[in-house]
Write a protein that holds these residues in place. Structure first.
Motif, PDB file in Angstrom:
ATOM      1  N   GLU A   1      19.842  -7.225  59.308  1.00 25.87           N
ATOM      2  CA  GLU A   1      19.404  -6.995  57.838  1.00 25.87           C
ATOM      3  C   GLU A   1      19.031  -8.033  57.268  1.00 25.87           C
ATOM      4  N   THR A   2      20.042  -9.046  57.180  1.00 21.48           N
ATOM      5  CA  THR A   2      19.924 -10.152  56.765  1.00 21.48           C
ATOM      6  C   THR A   2      18.886 -11.325  56.802  1.00 21.48           C
ATOM      7  N   LEU A   3      19.082 -11.915  58.089  1.00 17.38           N
ATOM      8  CA  LEU A   3      18.213 -13.208  58.397  1.00 17.38           C
ATOM      9  C   LEU A   3      16.772 -12.806  58.886  1.00 17.38           C
TER      10      LEU A   3
ATOM     11  N   TYR B   1      22.997 -12.785  67.662  1.00 22.96           N
ATOM     12  CA  TYR B   1      23.523 -13.120  66.755  1.00 22.96           C
ATOM     13  C   TYR B   1      24.060 -13.550  65.802  1.00 22.96           C
ATOM     14  N   THR B   2      23.870 -13.779  64.505  1.00 23.65           N
ATOM     15  CA  THR B   2      25.247 -15.565  63.220  1.00 23.65           C
ATOM     16  C   THR B   2      25.440 -14.500  62.333  1.00 23.65           C
ATOM     17  N   HIS B   3      26.528 -14.349  62.092  1.00 23.47           N
ATOM     18  CA  HIS B   3      26.941 -13.990  60.365  1.00 23.47           C
ATOM     19  C   HIS B   3      26.014 -14.882  59.487  1.00 23.47           C
ATOM     20  N   PRO B   4      25.023 -14.233  58.504  1.00 20.30           N
ATOM     21  CA  PRO B   4      24.294 -15.184  58.472  1.00 20.30           C
ATOM     22  C   PRO B   4      25.146 -15.878  56.987  1.00 20.30           C
TER      23      PRO B   4
ATOM     24  N   LEU C   1      11.191 -12.896  65.193  1.00 20.30           N
ATOM     25  CA  LEU C   1      10.571 -14.340  64.727  1.00 20.30           C
ATOM     26  C   LEU C   1      11.800 -15.407  63.958  1.00 20.30           C
ATOM     27  N   SER C   2      13.122 -14.710  63.512  1.00 18.07           N
ATOM     28  CA  SER C   2      14.063 -15.393  62.967  1.00 18.07           C
ATOM     29  C   SER C   2      14.895 -15.923  64.293  1.00 18.07           C
TER      30      SER C   2
END
Length: 179
Positions: A26-28, A106-109, A142-143
């Motif tokens: 959702e965030t990154l 995945y990384t915590h934002p 893309l992120s």
């Protein structure tokens, strides 16, 4: 920054991983995809728990909290979570001819761009190399692409996953990991 440690995930980690992954998606991706593309990406992204069962999914912890995760696989599935069954292929790969797959990074934002992804990626590459693979490949969002390019991955092809008529851009990337 406090030290980050890694360990192989267990089934007991699944609730924490699910929360971290949802927040990361959702965030990154916000600076890279439209809100419609982010919503659509939830249908193809996520954790394939086969990675945890296989013992090939790393978690990164900082101060006792999971702040990142990612895995590698000796199975043919390139990307997708438990809910994206049409993307899954449990066939085992042959290290002599196939590339291992890097999966579900995945990384915590609040910990993004602090080296956690590199630590996980390096651990996965080392484990794949130890299992006899000389190359790894992944499907990047893309992120995630800047991390992978900086880590030596090269684009192989750009694709679009179509979810409910919304195109989500992805980039298949590859790297040789021979010693």
């Amino acid at each position: 920054m406090h030290a980050v440690s890694t360990r192989w995930a267990t089934m007991a980690d699944l609730p924490a991983l699910g929360s971290l992954i949802a927040l990361s998606i959702e965030t990154l991706q916000a600076g890279f995809l439209t809100p419609e593309q982010i919503a659509a990406s939830r249908a193809i992204m996520g954790l394939d728990t086969q990675l945890v069962v296989d013992g090939t999914y790393l978690v990164a912890e900082k101060d006792g909290e999971i702040v990142g995760c990612g895995g590698w696989s000796r199975r043919a599935t390139l990307y997708g979570g438990d809910h994206s069954t049409s993307l899954r292929d449990p066939q085992l790969l042959d290290p002599a001819r196939d590339a291992a797959k890097i999966r579900a990074m995945y990384t915590h934002p609040r910990c993004a761009r602090q080296g956690i992804g590199r630590v996980i990626l390096s651990g996965c590459e080392q484990a794949a190399r130890a299992a006899g693979f000389s190359a790894v490949e992944l499907m990047s969002t893309l992120s995630g692409q800047p991390l992978y390019v900086a880590s030596g991955y090269r684009p192989v092809e750009t694709v679009e996953a179509i979810v409910n008529e919304v195109a989500v851009p992805l980039v298949r990337m590859r790297k040789h990991v021979t010693a």
